[in-house]
Scaffold this motif. Structure first.
Motif, PDB file in Angstrom:
ATOM      1  N   UNK A  85     -11.323  -7.469   2.923  1.00 13.68           N
ATOM      2  CA  UNK A  85     -11.012  -6.233   2.455  1.00 13.68           C
ATOM      3  C   UNK A  85      -9.587  -5.844   3.197  1.00 13.68           C
ATOM      4  N   UNK A  86      -8.683  -5.210   2.737  1.00 14.49           N
ATOM      5  CA  UNK A  86      -7.500  -5.094   3.242  1.00 14.49           C
ATOM      6  C   UNK A  86      -7.515  -3.804   4.105  1.00 14.49           C
ATOM      7  N   UNK A  87      -6.831  -4.025   5.305  1.00 15.70           N
ATOM      8  CA  UNK A  87      -6.844  -2.628   6.108  1.00 15.70           C
ATOM      9  C   UNK A  87      -5.482  -2.556   6.716  1.00 15.70           C
ATOM     10  N   UNK A  88      -5.084  -1.398   7.273  1.00 14.96           N
ATOM     11  CA  UNK A  88      -3.909  -1.085   8.042  1.00 14.96           C
ATOM     12  C   UNK A  88      -4.112  -0.516   9.260  1.00 14.96           C
ATOM     13  N   UNK A  98       0.458  -2.289  10.621  1.00 11.60           N
ATOM     14  CA  UNK A  98       0.616  -3.701  10.052  1.00 11.60           C
ATOM     15  C   UNK A  98      -0.687  -3.835   9.291  1.00 11.60           C
ATOM     16  N   UNK A  99      -0.601  -4.684   8.183  1.00 12.17           N
ATOM     17  CA  UNK A  99      -1.665  -4.919   7.124  1.00 12.17           C
ATOM     18  C   UNK A  99      -2.289  -6.362   7.672  1.00 12.17           C
ATOM     19  N   UNK A 132      -5.530   1.800   4.082  1.00 12.75           N
ATOM     20  CA  UNK A 132      -4.026   1.688   3.653  1.00 12.75           C
ATOM     21  C   UNK A 132      -3.805   2.945   3.024  1.00 12.75           C
ATOM     22  N   UNK A 133      -2.868   3.523   2.538  1.00 13.76           N
ATOM     23  CA  UNK A 133      -2.205   4.564   1.893  1.00 13.76           C
ATOM     24  C   UNK A 133      -2.714   4.317   0.334  1.00 13.76           C
ATOM     25  N   UNK A 134      -2.728   3.267  -0.262  1.00 15.59           N
ATOM     26  CA  UNK A 134      -3.063   3.015  -1.431  1.00 15.59           C
ATOM     27  C   UNK A 134      -4.678   3.021  -1.496  1.00 15.59           C
ATOM     28  N   UNK A 135      -5.457   2.490  -0.486  1.00 20.82           N
ATOM     29  CA  UNK A 135      -6.739   3.086  -0.658  1.00 20.82           C
ATOM     30  C   UNK A 135      -7.096   4.536  -0.693  1.00 20.82           C
ATOM     31  N   UNK A 136      -6.438   5.381   0.359  1.00 18.64           N
ATOM     32  CA  UNK A 136      -6.878   6.550   0.519  1.00 18.64           C
ATOM     33  C   UNK A 136      -6.524   7.342  -0.967  1.00 18.64           C
ATOM     34  N   UNK A 137      -5.348   6.995  -1.734  1.00 18.03           N
ATOM     35  CA  UNK A 137      -4.834   7.520  -2.799  1.00 18.03           C
ATOM     36  C   UNK A 137      -5.899   7.301  -3.970  1.00 18.03           C
TER      37      UNK A 137
END
Length: 154
Positions: free
Chosen positions: A19-22, A28-29, A63-68
């Motif tokens: 899973x992608x994380x930031x 950093x991702x 990530x910002x995309x996940x929050x959105x």
């Protein structure tokens, strides 16, 4: 209303289950491996960024995309819950008529899906080999363990 509402939101993993994380500190991702923990052990209170080594609580890594995506996914579900609750509250009262204002974003399919590419390279810390991460190729070298923050090199 003292009830807590929980809405599970599906976040995609890559084909290897990462899973992608930031990082909330360095931004950093990277990716961490998602596993079903059946051990009964308490979940950690924090994780360490594999890139910069700074710790943050477990809910700080989106990530910002996940929050959105989470907002666009959860808001229609909450709207449906409110419509159902209002409808139930006024059910049986002859002088009041309640009609929902139409289809939600979930019903119309306007909530887009996230996808997760198969990018980054796996790095396995020697102290917690069962907790590998994926990092961008250009970030290989000095890393930190996700679980304890110990430095290691790949």
């Amino acid at each position: 209303m003292d009830e807590e509402i929980s809405i599970p939101v599906p976040l995609p993993c890559d084909s290897s289950g990462f899973l992608r994380r930031e990082c909330p500190s360095c931004e950093g991702q990277f990716k961490w491996l998602v596993t079903d923990d059946d051990s009964g052990a308490a979940p950690p209170e924090q994780y360490f960024c594999p890139l910069c080594g700074v710790a943050a609580d477990t809910n700080s890594w989106f990530t910002s995309a996940q929050l959105e995506f989470m907002e666009s996914y959860a808001v229609p579900q909450i709207e449906l819950m409110f419509q159902d609750a209002i409808g139930e509250a006024f059910m049986g009262i002859k002088s009041v008529e309640f009609k929902a204002d139409g289809a939600s974003a979930l019903e119309t399919g306007s909530v887009g899906a996230l996808s997760e590419p198969d990018d980054m390279l796996i790095a396995e810390p020697p102290c917690h080999p069962s907790e590998p991460v994926k990092v961008p190729e250009e970030r290989l070298g000095d890393l930190h363990c996700l679980m304890c923050g110990s430095p290691y090199q790949v």
